[in-house]
Design an enzyme around this catalytic site. Structure first.
Site, PDB file in Angstrom:
ATOM      1  N   SER A 108      29.858  34.993  27.683  1.00 22.02           N
ATOM      2  CA  SER A 108      29.457  33.797  28.364  1.00 22.02           C
ATOM      3  C   SER A 108      30.154  32.552  28.282  1.00 22.02           C
ATOM      4  CB  SER A 108      28.226  33.274  27.442  1.00 22.02           C
ATOM      5  OG  SER A 108      28.345  32.866  26.156  1.00 22.02           O
TER       6      SER A 108
ATOM      7  N   HIS B 176      36.897  29.055  18.834  1.00 22.29           N
ATOM      8  CA  HIS B 176      36.266  29.599  17.460  1.00 22.29           C
ATOM      9  C   HIS B 176      34.832  28.603  17.073  1.00 22.29           C
ATOM     10  CE1 HIS B 176      36.316  31.484  13.382  1.00 22.29           C
ATOM     11  NE2 HIS B 176      35.957  30.260  13.005  1.00 22.29           N
TER      12      HIS B 176
ATOM     13  N   ASP C  26      42.829  32.041  13.471  1.00 17.45           N
ATOM     14  CA  ASP C  26      41.984  30.822  13.709  1.00 17.45           C
ATOM     15  C   ASP C  26      42.845  29.656  13.156  1.00 17.45           C
ATOM     16  OD1 ASP C  26      40.045  32.484  14.483  1.00 17.45           O
ATOM     17  OD2 ASP C  26      39.074  32.733  12.694  1.00 17.45           O
TER      18      ASP C  26
ATOM     19  N   THR D 259      26.169  26.314  23.391  1.00 15.97           N
ATOM     20  CA  THR D 259      26.253  25.485  24.582  1.00 15.97           C
ATOM     21  C   THR D 259      27.127  24.570  24.615  1.00 15.97           C
ATOM     22  OG1 THR D 259      23.860  25.547  24.187  1.00 15.97           O
ATOM     23  CG2 THR D 259      24.438  23.558  25.724  1.00 15.97           C
ATOM     24  N   GLN D 260      27.751  23.973  23.615  1.00 13.90           N
ATOM     25  CA  GLN D 260      28.990  22.986  23.720  1.00 13.90           C
ATOM     26  C   GLN D 260      30.074  23.902  23.972  1.00 13.90           C
ATOM     27  OE1 GLN D 260      28.649  19.655  23.365  1.00 13.90           O
ATOM     28  NE2 GLN D 260      26.336  20.124  23.530  1.00 13.90           N
TER      29      GLN D 260
HETATM   30  C1  GAR Z   1      31.552  32.614  20.820  1.00 15.50           C
HETATM   31  O1  GAR Z   1      30.570  31.888  19.976  1.00 15.50           O
HETATM   32  C2  GAR Z   1      32.777  32.552  20.338  1.00 15.50           C
HETATM   33  O2  GAR Z   1      33.351  31.220  19.875  1.00 15.50           O
HETATM   34  C3  GAR Z   1      32.723  33.516  19.316  1.00 15.50           C
HETATM   35  O3  GAR Z   1      32.243  34.625  19.582  1.00 15.50           O
HETATM   36  C4  GAR Z   1      31.321  33.988  20.785  1.00 15.50           C
HETATM   37  C5  GAR Z   1      31.310  34.938  21.612  1.00 15.50           C
HETATM   38  O4  GAR Z   1      30.291  34.546  22.831  1.00 15.50           O
HETATM   39  N1  GAR Z   1      34.139  33.768  18.849  1.00 15.50           N
HETATM   40  C6  GAR Z   1      34.682  33.976  17.648  1.00 15.50           C
HETATM   41  O5  GAR Z   1      33.976  34.351  16.646  1.00 15.50           O
HETATM   42  C7  GAR Z   1      36.032  34.498  17.502  1.00 15.50           C
HETATM   43  N2  GAR Z   1      36.572  34.638  16.183  1.00 15.50           N
HETATM   44  P1  GAR Z   1      30.472  35.192  24.436  1.00 15.50           P
HETATM   45  O6  GAR Z   1      31.130  36.319  24.249  1.00 15.50           O
HETATM   46  O7  GAR Z   1      29.233  34.728  25.152  1.00 15.50           O
HETATM   47  O8  GAR Z   1      31.623  33.997  24.953  1.00 15.50           O
END
Ligand code: GAR
Length: 197
Positions: A13, A117, A153, A180-181
């Site tokens: 996303s 992150h 990280d 969302t943010q």
């Molecule tokens: C997001 O919340 C991102 O911050 C997190 O995984 C999710 C991915 O969502 N990333 C981590 O945890 C990296 N260590 P998405 O695939 O819908 O973008």
């Protein structure tokens, strides 16, 4: 043209938010930048369909097909470098890419490798960030965009978003509020980074 290569492992996303913003705001004209490719380490990552439907090149590199982390990272770098030329330098964007990268890979793209992150770094590096924030009794939570350095990280912070952590939050409700943010700050941070380059 600057080539943005986005690495995902799942729903993608954040990748979709960057693609949508880049099209809506005509980054090709205003920045000379475009999302050139989306690479996933999982063949079933939902984000791949979104990328394909937007005419973006996709690649799957299954980490399980490689003997070790270094071999996977070498193949990943080779795939990325197909989009990296002096005329079209690459920016590598980690968007929910759930693999730890070797120092060799990180150093190869130093200054042009970014991550998002889901915590207010330097708090809660690593996994299970939302549950850990709830367990610690935090009153706020959030997300961080940062340049990637070899330590997991860590690295210079480019952007952060803060959300309230509510008394009845579960890890899922908090994750949704934070996500969302993320969709707002990640495209903006990528834009600003490209603007400086
Ligand atoms: C997001 O919340 C991102 O911050 C997190 O995984 C999710 C991915 O969502 N990333 C981590 O945890 C990296 N260590 P998405 O695939 O819908 O973008």
């Amino acid at each position: 043209m600057k080539n943005i290569v986005i690495l995902i492992s799942g729903s993608g996303s954040n990748m979709a938010a960057i693609v949508k913003t880049s099209l809506r705001d005509h980054w090709a004209d205003t920045l000379g930048a475009r999302v050139a490719a989306v690479i996933s380490n999982k063949a079933d990552a939902a984000g791949l369909d979104f990328a394909r439907s937007h005419g973006i090149a996709t690649q799957v590199l299954d980490h399980k097909a490689y003997p070790d982390r270094a071999a996977f990272d070498a193949a990943l770098a080779q795939t990325i470098d197909a989009f990296d030329t002096p005329q079209q330098p690459v920016l590598v964007v980690l968007a929910g890419f759930m693999r730890i990268l070797t120092p060799g890979f990180v150093n190869r793209y130093a200054g042009r490798l970014v991550n998002i992150h889901p915590s207010l770094l330097p708090a809660f590096a690593g996994l299970h960030t939302h549950q850990r924030a709830i367990d610690a009794g935090c009153k706020v939570a959030g997300a961080t965009v940062h340049l990637v350095t070899p330590e997991l990280d860590h690295g210079p912070i480019l952007a952060q978003a803060v959300v309230p952590l509510l008394p009845d939050d579960s890890a899922d409700t908090l994750a949704a509020r934070v996500l969302t943010q993320e969709h707002l700050i990640y495209p903006k941070a990528v834009y600003e980074l490209l603007q400086k380059k």
